[in-house]
Enzyme design. Structure first.
Site, PDB file in Angstrom:
ATOM      1  N   GLY A 165       0.796  -1.221   0.000  1.00  0.00           N
ATOM      2  CA  GLY A 165       0.000   0.000   0.000  1.00  0.00           C
ATOM      3  C   GLY A 165       0.828   1.271   0.000  1.00  0.00           C
ATOM      4  CB  SER A 166      -0.099   4.622   1.295  1.00  0.00           C
ATOM      5  OG  SER A 166      -1.338   4.651   0.628  1.00  0.00           O
ATOM      6  CB  THR A 167       4.543   1.613   3.152  1.00  0.00           C
ATOM      7  OG1 THR A 167       4.341   0.433   2.354  1.00  0.00           O
ATOM      8  CG2 THR A 167       3.707   1.513   4.418  1.00  0.00           C
ATOM      9  CG  PHE A 168       5.782   0.516  -2.483  1.00  0.00           C
ATOM     10  CD1 PHE A 168       6.420   0.189  -3.657  1.00  0.00           C
ATOM     11  CD2 PHE A 168       5.875  -0.355  -1.414  1.00  0.00           C
ATOM     12  CE1 PHE A 168       7.142  -0.985  -3.785  1.00  0.00           C
ATOM     13  CE2 PHE A 168       6.578  -1.529  -1.528  1.00  0.00           C
ATOM     14  CZ  PHE A 168       7.225  -1.863  -2.710  1.00  0.00           C
ATOM     15  CE  LYS A 169      -0.335   6.737  -1.725  1.00  0.00           C
ATOM     16  NZ  LYS A 169      -1.535   7.225  -1.018  1.00  0.00           N
TER      17      LYS A 169
END
Length: 592
Positions: free
Chosen positions: A312-316
């Site tokens: 999820g958004s941890t990759f942002k």
């Protein structure tokens, strides 16, 4: 030998000349010859008697010394000699970074039977079944009265069980010495240690071999006599491991999750200080591998390295770090976030409407999918793939666990433009929590690639992935996420925590995604101004039911659990809380 003649001619002639009898000369010479022969035989007999006496004395001396040695030795049962290679049973201990025992050896015994030597097989079977409830009396009796000459009954015995078997008193029951592997901390660090079992076995010894975890990864080293019994020293901190495990187990129950994992890593050396996967098991009684169902539901499944998830958004954070590193944007650059973002037949939306535009910092703080995808467009698919490759997301984690190679990232078959957009905010590429921890450590330590390790001492920093300036900017942004973004429940008073939440819908086996099942992840660094540790917490299918409606996002589930872990673990790691200085004493003077 020259013999003297009995009738020498010269003496005979002289005797005749004097008128003497020559026969007397012959008799005299014969007497002298017999005397010489007697003396020679006596001398030879005396020499033989002396030699025989010396030999008898030496023999009696050897027998006496041997009897004395046997009298002084500890009595032991005779053992039959067997051909073949000797079984090496000794195995080195495993300790944590502070020398605390994680795995050691314990002397015990195994129980076996020789049915031909039994006197009362029926009584023996009955009493053994009473001592060991897991044994079947009828099966034992059939084995004892059949044609078998030898059978194992129990591979390991406690001292109490051994005494009870000894009291049975049947000569057909025998004990064999064993060295068993003992994990004195029970379930603590179970997935790291893995467990062990018996390999080659003999009546008088058994080979202890690793079955999983570091026990199997370092099996040859642990059994190598050349190491002189030196223990294997891991990077784990037993005290911190216990605290993390306790908090994570409580958070898992509180958030109604089916599983959880937490990784605490040194951002500079890559040393794994703590690694927890729940549910877990007791390596002293390692369960069997499942033969059916979902392997991830087994307590043997190590979610930290074997669990491959869309994070999820941890990759942002990685997308923004690359955009900063390549000079495409600065933290204050304004990004178009009007939605939905249309790409062919695909539509990209945000969790809520954040307005028509956001700064790069706010894209991360508010976790905008649209803003992150806009940045990915400027980066391009080829450069995005190369950057994630430098961070280690396209290969398995080289961790010292036999399970690590099974956690191979799942990549799109073709790195298309839509793959580029979805991967930028954590969908379309699956990796393990250990991958994520290593990636955040790389961004936090000044930009040098980190290779996770379970060995104390750590490894050397790898190649530079991002500049020190990009690293500093990312640390500042991650602190903003915790202070007033999606992860405020992870803030810990006295410790400057930075991090990023990530909530990903779980994929179905038949295709598509569940609407009510998510994987919630929070990746944290602390202290954010000069990071020393990275913490990744992942909850499988969490659901916070404390409010009027169920909440599943990482900000409500994984973030508070991570905050509590930092609150408990930071003092154990030697980190002092930062005390805010007062602006004034606030003292009001009053006249009497």
């Amino acid at each position: 030998m020259i013999r003297t003649p009995l009738r020498p001619l010269a003496r005979i002639l002289e005797a005749r000349a004097r008128g003497e009898n020559p026969a007397a000369i012959e008799r005299e010479n014969l007497r002298l010859r017999h005397e010489r022969m007697r003396d020679t035989a006596r001398s030879r007999a005396e020499g033989r008697l002396l030699m025989l006496g010396v030999m008898f004395c030496a023999a009696f001396l050897v027998v006496g010394v041997r009897m004395g040695t046997l009298a002084a030795a500890v009595p032991s049962e005779p053992r039959a000699a067997a051909s073949g290679a000797a079984i090496v049973a000794q195995r080195a201990d495993i300790v944590d970074r502070n020398g605390n025992i994680l795995a050691t050896n314990l002397a015990t015994h195994a129980l076996y039977a020789q049915p031909p030597h039994m006197i009362e097989p029926a009584r023996v079977a009955r009493e053994l079944a009473q001592i060991f409830p897991d044994l079947d009396e009828q099966r034992l009796l059939a084995d004892f009265t059949g044609e078998r000459k030898f059978l194992w009954i129990k591979r390991r015995l406690s001292p109490e069980q051994m005494q009870k078997v000894h009291d049975i008193g049947d000569p057909g029951l025998l004990f064999g010495p064993r060295e068993m592997r003992l994990y004195p901390n029970g379930r603590l660090a179970a997935h790291v240690l893995g467990g062990s079992g018996f390999g080659r076995e003999g009546v008088s010894s058994a080979e202890v071999v690793g079955r999983a975890g570091v026990e199997q990864a370092f099996d040859g080293w642990l059994r190598d006599p050349a190491n002189g019994g030196a223990p294997l020293r891991l990077s784990l901190d037993l005290t911190v491991q216990a605290a993390v495990e306790r908090v994570l187990a409580g958070g898992m129950r509180l958030m109604n999750a089916k599983g959880a994992t937490a990784i605490l890593m040194d951002v500079n050396t890559g040393e794994v200080i703590s690694m927890v996967s729940l549910p877990d098991f007791d390596p002293n009684e390692r369960p069997r591998l499942p033969t059916q169902g979902d392997p991830s539901d087994s307590p043997l499944f190590n979610r930290a390295v074997q669990g491959v998830y869309e994070l999820g958004s941890t990759f942002k954070t990685f997308t923004i770090a690359q955009a900063l590193e390549e000079g495409i944007v600065s933290p204050k650059t304004v990004i178009d976030t009007k939605g939905p973002m249309v790409w062919g037949r695909y539509r990209i939306r945000d969790f809520r409407n954040y307005g028509p535009e956001l700064s790069v910092t706010d894209v991360l703080v508010k976790s905008s999918n649209i803003g992150t995808a806009r940045l990915a467009q400027r980066i391009g698919a080829e450069r995005q793939r190369a950057f994630l490759d430098r961070l280690g997301f396209l290969e398995t984690v080289p961790l010292e666990l036999v399970e690590a190679p099974t956690g191979k990232p799942l990549l799109p078959p073709r790195w298309t433009d839509i793959s580029m957009l979805t991967i930028s905010y954590g969908h379309g590429l699956s990796a393990s929590p250990m991958h994520l921890a290593a990636g955040y450590a790389t961004l936090a330590n000044g930009g040098f690639r980190v290779t996770p390790t379970l060995l104390a001492g750590g490894g050397k920093p790898g190649e530079r992935v991002v500049s020190a300036e990009t690293s500093a900017a990312i640390r500042s942004m991650l602190r903003e996420v915790v202070s007033h973004g999606t992860a405020t429940l992870a803030d810990v008073e006295g410790y400057s925590v930075g991090g990023k939440t990530g909530t990903a819908d779980k994929p179905k086996r038949t295709g598509g995604y569940h609407k009510d099942k998510v994987l919630a992840t929070f990746a944290a660094i602390f202290p954010s101004d000069a990071p020393r540790y990275v913490l990744v917490v992942t909850l499988d299918e969490p659901e916070d039911t404390s409010g009027s409606e169920p909440r599943r996002t990482a900000g409500w589930t994984a973030a508070p659990v991570a905050g509590e872990i930092i609150r408990r673990a930071a003092p154990l790691l030697g980190l002092r809380p930062e005390i805010e200085t007062a602006q004034g004493f606030g003292v009001t003077l009053a006249a009497n």
